[in-house]
Design an enzyme around this catalytic site. Structure first.
Site, PDB file in Angstrom:
ATOM      1  N   GLY A  35     -10.662  51.282 -32.155  1.00  0.00           N
ATOM      2  CA  GLY A  35      -9.742  52.362 -31.828  1.00  0.00           C
ATOM      3  C   GLY A  35     -10.405  53.458 -31.023  1.00  0.00           C
ATOM      4  N   CYS A  36     -10.077  54.705 -31.367  1.00  0.00           N
ATOM      5  CA  CYS A  36     -10.564  55.851 -30.591  1.00  0.00           C
ATOM      6  C   CYS A  36     -12.081  56.013 -30.652  1.00  0.00           C
ATOM      7  CB  CYS A  36      -9.889  57.134 -31.077  1.00  0.00           C
ATOM      8  SG  CYS A  36      -8.108  57.188 -30.750  1.00  0.00           S
ATOM      9  N   ALA A  37     -12.736  55.439 -31.645  1.00  0.00           N
ATOM     10  CA  ALA A  37     -14.192  55.512 -31.732  1.00  0.00           C
ATOM     11  C   ALA A  37     -14.885  54.509 -30.823  1.00  0.00           C
ATOM     12  CB  ALA A  37     -14.646  55.288 -33.176  1.00  0.00           C
TER      13      ALA A  37
END
Length: 350
Positions: free
Chosen positions: A141-143
């Site tokens: 995801g966003c990481a």
């Protein structure tokens, strides 16, 4: 002595269709207002994200029609392949290399499913060798931009002299849902856009910007904060808790803990480069990291110009900071599903 990985080039790319935030609000109103009484109350989210415009792989009319898995997947494959080729070619050219010089490819993507994976699908267009090592990574995801950089740097260090290409690509707009009449779905509609970033790394022959260290922290019992559900219509966004509050309460100690494992402190960091989840998240990041309000200027510029593109967004921030001139030490940070924070320390020699 370990030869640390150096960043040879950084590049970013967005798809061709530009959407202004007001345009997206009107499209969302057309989709949801008659069926979801809370929509008008939630519509203020669109003005409070800090986003002015975003980009998508399809024209806005495409999203107004209801789509299922087959159509979403076809749109993902077409859009992702085109964007992948564009951003990879930029990064390879900026490194004064050709596709045949790339030894390892790390592909980070969580917004579509492709088997064979994306780098295999575009290998011919990029001129990649038949013996190139492929490392596809899903689910960060966003990481993913920061975690992907950490993975790519370790692979570069394991093979000094090898050219490692990292491509972080997300097509978040393809997850728009007509059937989910929820606050989480409206939040997603107000935030997410499409984009890609690429970095070439190499260890062993110098380089002004080196990956000094990396680290992560996974919080227990936080699976419900962010992620996907999967059903016959496609991915459905999970936002079960208030992320800005979580950032404010937990990020500072977690970053200090990760830095301690790097034998560093917050005072050693000249510049934080953060994944900008939205205006409220940026403000929470500044509070959590004890930064003056307004410090995260590249983050605000990226979110205004491109929206939240998930994993590659922080690498857009890095590209802007790189162009302006990095200070001696920077720390990239991003939060993502798990719930996790990922950090990479960069050491820059002017």
């Amino acid at each position: 002595m370990t030869k640390t990985a150096a960043l040879v080039s950084v590049a970013t790319s967005v798809p061709p269709h530009l959407f202004h935030q007001e345009q997206i609000l009107q499209a969302a109103r057309k989709l949801f207002a008659d069926r979801y009484p809370q929509f008008e109350t939630l519509s203020s989210l669109f003005a409070n994200t800090g986003i002015h415009r975003r980009y998508g792989v399809k024209p806005i009319e495409w999203y107004i029609e209801r789509r299922g898995w087959p159509e979403r997947t076809q749109a993902f494959l077409e859009g992702a392949e085109s964007l992948y080729v564009d951003v990879a070619r930029k990064a390879i050219a900026r490194a004064d290399l050709s596709g045949s010089d790339i030894d390892v490819v790390v592909t980070v993507c969580s917004t579509g499913i492709a088997t064979p994976t994306l780098e295999a699908r575009v290998a011919g267009q990029l001129g990649l060798r038949a013996d190139v090592s492929r490392v596809p990574v899903f689910g960060l995801g966003c990481a993913g931009g920061v975690s992907g950089l950490s993975i790519a740097s370790k692979l570069a260090e394991a093979r000094p002299g090898a050219n490692v290409l990292l491509v972080s690509l997300e097509l978040c707009t393809l997850a728009v849902r007509h059937d989910e009449l929820t606050k989480a779905n409206i939040v997603a509609a107000s935030l997410f856009g499409d984009g890609a970033a690429a970095i070439v790394l190499r260890a062993g022959d110098g380089g002004a910007t080196r990956v000094e260290a990396s680290g992560e922290k996974l919080w227990p019992d936080t699976l419900d904060i962010m992620g996907w559900t999967v059903d016959p219509e496609g991915f459905g966004v999970v936002f079960q808790r208030t992320i800005p509050d979580f950032v404010r309460d937990h990020l500072g100690p977690a970053v200090a803990e990760i830095l301690a494992r790097m034998q560093l402190t917050v005072d050693d960091i000249d510049r934080f480069l953060c994944h900008p989840g939205g205006a409220k998240v940026i403000a929470a990041l500044e509070r959590a990291l004890a930064l003056e309000q307004g410090t995260l200027d590249h983050e605000r510029d990226v979110i205004a110009d491109c929206g939240n593109m998930s994993a590659p967004t922080v690498l857009f921030v890095l590209e802007r900071a790189w162009a302006k001139g990095l200070p001696p030490r920077s720390l990239l940070t991003a939060l993502g599903p798990g719930f996790t924070v990922s950090c990479v320390a960069l050491r820059h020699a002017a």
